[in-house]
Design a protein around this motif. Structure first.
Motif, PDB file in Angstrom:
ATOM      1  N   ARG A 127       0.862  -1.179   0.000  1.00  0.00           N
ATOM      2  CA  ARG A 127       0.000   0.000   0.000  1.00  0.00           C
ATOM      3  C   ARG A 127       0.900   1.231   0.000  1.00  0.00           C
ATOM      4  O   ARG A 127       1.692   1.418   0.925  1.00  0.00           O
ATOM      5  CB  ARG A 127      -0.921   0.017   1.216  1.00  0.00           C
ATOM      6  N   GLU A 128       0.778   2.041  -1.036  1.00  0.00           N
ATOM      7  CA  GLU A 128       1.683   3.186  -1.179  1.00  0.00           C
ATOM      8  C   GLU A 128       1.651   4.102   0.040  1.00  0.00           C
ATOM      9  O   GLU A 128       2.696   4.583   0.505  1.00  0.00           O
ATOM     10  CB  GLU A 128       1.327   3.974  -2.434  1.00  0.00           C
ATOM     11  N   GLU A 129       0.450   4.347   0.590  1.00  0.00           N
ATOM     12  CA  GLU A 129       0.319   5.285   1.703  1.00  0.00           C
ATOM     13  C   GLU A 129       0.962   4.759   2.985  1.00  0.00           C
ATOM     14  O   GLU A 129       1.205   5.526   3.936  1.00  0.00           O
ATOM     15  CB  GLU A 129      -1.157   5.613   1.952  1.00  0.00           C
ATOM     16  N   GLN A 130       1.257   3.465   3.043  1.00  0.00           N
ATOM     17  CA  GLN A 130       1.878   2.889   4.237  1.00  0.00           C
ATOM     18  C   GLN A 130       3.407   2.939   4.184  1.00  0.00           C
ATOM     19  O   GLN A 130       4.070   2.623   5.170  1.00  0.00           O
ATOM     20  CB  GLN A 130       1.425   1.436   4.409  1.00  0.00           C
ATOM     21  N   GLY A 131       3.952   3.342   3.064  1.00  0.00           N
ATOM     22  CA  GLY A 131       5.398   3.298   2.884  1.00  0.00           C
ATOM     23  C   GLY A 131       6.130   4.475   3.487  1.00  0.00           C
ATOM     24  O   GLY A 131       5.597   5.580   3.610  1.00  0.00           O
ATOM     25  N   PHE A 132       7.367   4.218   3.912  1.00  0.00           N
ATOM     26  CA  PHE A 132       8.311   5.226   4.373  1.00  0.00           C
ATOM     27  C   PHE A 132       7.757   6.064   5.525  1.00  0.00           C
ATOM     28  O   PHE A 132       7.892   7.285   5.556  1.00  0.00           O
ATOM     29  CB  PHE A 132       8.764   6.104   3.200  1.00  0.00           C
ATOM     30  N   GLN A 133       7.141   5.363   6.478  1.00  0.00           N
ATOM     31  CA  GLN A 133       6.659   6.014   7.702  1.00  0.00           C
ATOM     32  C   GLN A 133       7.677   5.900   8.834  1.00  0.00           C
ATOM     33  O   GLN A 133       7.583   6.617   9.819  1.00  0.00           O
ATOM     34  CB  GLN A 133       5.338   5.374   8.132  1.00  0.00           C
ATOM     35  N   ASP A 134       8.648   4.990   8.690  1.00  0.00           N
ATOM     36  CA  ASP A 134       9.656   4.758   9.730  1.00  0.00           C
ATOM     37  C   ASP A 134      10.914   5.549   9.361  1.00  0.00           C
ATOM     38  O   ASP A 134      11.767   5.085   8.593  1.00  0.00           O
ATOM     39  CB  ASP A 134       9.950   3.257   9.826  1.00  0.00           C
ATOM     40  N   GLN A 135      11.036   6.755   9.903  1.00  0.00           N
ATOM     41  CA  GLN A 135      12.133   7.639   9.538  1.00  0.00           C
ATOM     42  C   GLN A 135      13.486   7.082   9.960  1.00  0.00           C
ATOM     43  O   GLN A 135      14.475   7.218   9.237  1.00  0.00           O
ATOM     44  CB  GLN A 135      11.932   9.027  10.173  1.00  0.00           C
ATOM     45  N   GLU A 136      13.537   6.443  11.102  1.00  0.00           N
ATOM     46  CA  GLU A 136      14.805   5.867  11.569  1.00  0.00           C
ATOM     47  C   GLU A 136      15.299   4.795  10.604  1.00  0.00           C
ATOM     48  O   GLU A 136      16.487   4.761  10.248  1.00  0.00           O
ATOM     49  CB  GLU A 136      14.627   5.276  12.967  1.00  0.00           C
ATOM     50  N   LEU A 141      18.886   3.144   6.151  1.00  0.00           N
ATOM     51  CA  LEU A 141      18.986   2.620   4.788  1.00  0.00           C
ATOM     52  C   LEU A 141      19.870   3.509   3.929  1.00  0.00           C
ATOM     53  O   LEU A 141      20.745   3.017   3.196  1.00  0.00           O
ATOM     54  CB  LEU A 141      17.588   2.500   4.180  1.00  0.00           C
ATOM     55  N   VAL A 142      19.692   4.811   4.028  1.00  0.00           N
ATOM     56  CA  VAL A 142      20.523   5.746   3.252  1.00  0.00           C
ATOM     57  C   VAL A 142      21.995   5.608   3.653  1.00  0.00           C
ATOM     58  O   VAL A 142      22.885   5.519   2.795  1.00  0.00           O
ATOM     59  CB  VAL A 142      20.043   7.198   3.450  1.00  0.00           C
ATOM     60  N   ALA A 143      22.246   5.583   4.958  1.00  0.00           N
ATOM     61  CA  ALA A 143      23.638   5.499   5.440  1.00  0.00           C
ATOM     62  C   ALA A 143      24.293   4.178   5.062  1.00  0.00           C
ATOM     63  O   ALA A 143      25.530   4.105   4.927  1.00  0.00           O
ATOM     64  CB  ALA A 143      23.658   5.678   6.958  1.00  0.00           C
ATOM     65  N   SER A 144      23.502   3.136   4.841  1.00  0.00           N
ATOM     66  CA  SER A 144      24.060   1.802   4.601  1.00  0.00           C
ATOM     67  C   SER A 144      24.846   1.709   3.301  1.00  0.00           C
ATOM     68  O   SER A 144      25.742   0.862   3.166  1.00  0.00           O
ATOM     69  CB  SER A 144      22.940   0.755   4.590  1.00  0.00           C
ATOM     70  N   PHE A 145      24.547   2.563   2.325  1.00  0.00           N
ATOM     71  CA  PHE A 145      25.256   2.494   1.046  1.00  0.00           C
ATOM     72  C   PHE A 145      26.749   2.775   1.227  1.00  0.00           C
ATOM     73  O   PHE A 145      27.592   2.164   0.552  1.00  0.00           O
ATOM     74  CB  PHE A 145      24.650   3.478   0.040  1.00  0.00           C
ATOM     75  N   LEU A 266      15.486  -3.397   7.171  1.00  0.00           N
ATOM     76  CA  LEU A 266      15.255  -1.950   7.092  1.00  0.00           C
ATOM     77  C   LEU A 266      14.269  -1.627   5.984  1.00  0.00           C
ATOM     78  O   LEU A 266      13.355  -0.801   6.161  1.00  0.00           O
ATOM     79  CB  LEU A 266      16.577  -1.211   6.844  1.00  0.00           C
ATOM     80  N   LEU A 267      14.441  -2.271   4.827  1.00  0.00           N
ATOM     81  CA  LEU A 267      13.550  -1.997   3.704  1.00  0.00           C
ATOM     82  C   LEU A 267      12.137  -2.503   4.000  1.00  0.00           C
ATOM     83  O   LEU A 267      11.147  -1.874   3.598  1.00  0.00           O
ATOM     84  CB  LEU A 267      14.106  -2.627   2.428  1.00  0.00           C
ATOM     85  N   GLN A 268      12.038  -3.618   4.717  1.00  0.00           N
ATOM     86  CA  GLN A 268      10.712  -4.092   5.126  1.00  0.00           C
ATOM     87  C   GLN A 268      10.006  -3.037   5.971  1.00  0.00           C
ATOM     88  O   GLN A 268       8.806  -2.779   5.791  1.00  0.00           O
ATOM     89  CB  GLN A 268      10.848  -5.398   5.923  1.00  0.00           C
ATOM     90  N   ARG A 269      10.748  -2.411   6.875  1.00  0.00           N
ATOM     91  CA  ARG A 269      10.168  -1.364   7.720  1.00  0.00           C
ATOM     92  C   ARG A 269       9.798  -0.127   6.915  1.00  0.00           C
ATOM     93  O   ARG A 269       8.851   0.591   7.268  1.00  0.00           O
ATOM     94  CB  ARG A 269      11.154  -0.985   8.832  1.00  0.00           C
ATOM     95  N   CYS A 270      10.504   0.119   5.818  1.00  0.00           N
ATOM     96  CA  CYS A 270      10.191   1.276   4.964  1.00  0.00           C
ATOM     97  C   CYS A 270       8.977   1.030   4.077  1.00  0.00           C
ATOM     98  O   CYS A 270       8.243   1.963   3.742  1.00  0.00           O
ATOM     99  CB  CYS A 270      11.402   1.626   4.096  1.00  0.00           C
ATOM    100  N   LEU A 271       8.774  -0.214   3.661  1.00  0.00           N
ATOM    101  CA  LEU A 271       7.724  -0.518   2.696  1.00  0.00           C
ATOM    102  C   LEU A 271       6.394  -0.900   3.317  1.00  0.00           C
ATOM    103  O   LEU A 271       5.342  -0.760   2.676  1.00  0.00           O
ATOM    104  CB  LEU A 271       8.184  -1.646   1.766  1.00  0.00           C
ATOM    105  N   ALA A 272       6.421  -1.417   4.536  1.00  0.00           N
ATOM    106  CA  ALA A 272       5.191  -1.952   5.136  1.00  0.00           C
ATOM    107  C   ALA A 272       5.114  -1.551   6.604  1.00  0.00           C
ATOM    108  O   ALA A 272       6.134  -1.258   7.237  1.00  0.00           O
ATOM    109  CB  ALA A 272       5.165  -3.474   4.992  1.00  0.00           C
ATOM    110  N   PRO A 273       3.911  -1.534   7.171  1.00  0.00           N
ATOM    111  CA  PRO A 273       3.763  -1.154   8.576  1.00  0.00           C
ATOM    112  C   PRO A 273       4.363  -2.197   9.504  1.00  0.00           C
ATOM    113  O   PRO A 273       4.634  -3.332   9.111  1.00  0.00           O
ATOM    114  CB  PRO A 273       2.242  -1.053   8.744  1.00  0.00           C
TER     115      PRO A 273
END
Length: 403
Positions: A127-136, A141-145, A266-273
């Motif tokens: 669900r698009e509206e559920q994505g990227f709600q976990d800022q931490e 994820l960004v720092a991991s690169f 981390l990506l699971q937390r970004c994509l889903a609740p």
């Protein structure tokens, strides 16, 4: 394979349309000239001038947002020469996704757009509206690169807090991508809050999927990021020599595989609740167009296999009871790779499935990939043909032999 006819250029005049047409043809002609001379040991002054003009025309049309000129030039080059077509497309893609910033007294900086294609398996779909709600989780994820040494420790890396679907990624034109790269550069270097209209315009929303709540959904999504670094950063320079370069790329691949394991939660937390844990399969990180092409190729392959499995179920036939014939086909001027299924003991056509085939693709490799996928779903009898004709008949069919 039928020989395509080159589109006839319009008659010359002073109209804006015909001036654009002249530029389109110039790009094709210059690409052909440069490709024909690329193996030359010495580059003439005339050839250097042509290369300069070629790059200038590409940049000019990107800056003027004349995508129609660039896309038409690539399309026209298909009918001129496959090598010129490949070269022209690659040069336009690189110019669109990579920007060099030169300032007097400062090192040349480079910023490029990259993507990470992922396939997400879930019940009922994302669900698009559920994505990227976990800022931490997003910040980690960004720092991991850089932590995983996928990007230089001296680079600056940003990631869009949105997972693009295929229609969104495919809707980003060359000039739009170039604007996005420049927006990203401004936001990464300007101390003031900078408007990023091109980046904002790229998020158009996901296409409807129609998955039921309990449906097993497999969806393609793209993480889109930007990396700003010195153009001469040694971190990105592969060593000379084939063995050393192979080892360098193998080491990066190993780091990438380790990264996918570490960042999957981390990506699971970004994509889903919280509480949901969709399964994520990563494809390889690449520059924008390479990653897009990789994701689309895998998507169409999975779609083809799903169609074949559905056809087997529909006819009540076991995979071991059919023969598959694989060959290219020309449908309305578009090249496709087609798979026809027949009962092993003969009879009528049971099903047909097709996927796009790029004119410059390695046909043998494409056929090998399809044959491997067919055998994965249980089809053991595989044949190849020169092509399917207009009536759907396979020409010069023979048993497939794995290389």
């Amino acid at each position: 394979m039928p020989k395509n006819k080159r589109p006839a250029p319009r008659k010359s005049s002073d109209s804006a349309e015909d001036k654009d047409d002249a530029v389109t043809q110039s790009l094709c002609d210059l690409a052909l000239d440069l490709v024909e001379q690329e193996d030359s040991d010495t580059q003439s002054e005339l050839l250097r001038a042509k290369e300069t003009e070629f790059q200038r025309l590409i940049r000019k049309n990107l800056n003027q947002k004349k995508d129609e000129v660039l896309y038409e030039a690539i399309e026209r080059a298909k009918y001129e020469d496959v090598g010129a077509y490949q070269f022209l497309r690659a040069q336009i893609e690189e110019a669109a996704s990579t920007v060099l910033i030169r300032r007097e007294g400062a090192p040349t900086m480079e910023i490029n757009a990259f993507v990470v294609p992922v396939f997400v398996h879930s019940a009922g779909g994302l669900r698009e509206e559920q994505g990227f709600q976990d800022q931490e989780a997003f910040e980690q994820l960004v720092a991991s690169f850089q932590q995983a040494q996928l990007e230089s420790p001296k680079a600056k890396v940003v990631l869009m807090n949105h997972a693009y679907d295929l229609s969104e990624i495919d809707g980003i034109t060359y000039s739009h991508l170039n604007e996005m790269v420049r927006d990203a550069w401004a936001s990464m270097t300007d101390k003031k809050v900078t408007a990023t209209p091109a980046l904002e315009r790229s998020v158009t929303g996901w296409s409807a999927t129609g998955f039921g709540a309990q449906d097993a959904a497999v969806e393609l999504r793209f993480l889109l990021g930007f990396a700003l670094k010195r153009a001469d950063d040694p971190f990105y320079q592969a060593p000379d020599g084939e063995e050393a370069a192979d080892a360098w790329f193998a080491a990066r691949m190993a780091r990438y595989q380790d990264w996918t394991v570490r960042v999957a939660p981390l990506l699971q937390r970004c994509l889903a609740p919280a509480g949901d844990a969709p399964e994520i399969n990563f494809l390889y990180q690449d520059l924008f167009h390479g990653g897009k092409e990789q994701g689309m190729a895998e998507y169409f392959m999975l779609q083809m296999m799903a169609e074949i499995n559905a056809a087997l179920d529909r006819h009540g036939v076991a995979a071991t009871g059919v023969k598959a014939v694989v060959a290219p086909a020309d449908v309305g001027g578009n090249m496709l790779l087609r798979v026809n299924l027949y009962a092993l003991d003969g009879g009528a056509l049971l099903a047909t499935s097709e996927k796009p085939l790029d004119l410059a693709a390695d046909l043998e490799m494409e056929v090998d990939d399809v044959a491997d996928a067919l055998r994965t779903v249980g089809v053991q009898a595989v044949a190849v043909a020169l092509r399917f004709d207009a009536q759907g008949l396979a020409l010069e069919e023979q048993a497939y032999t794995a290389r």
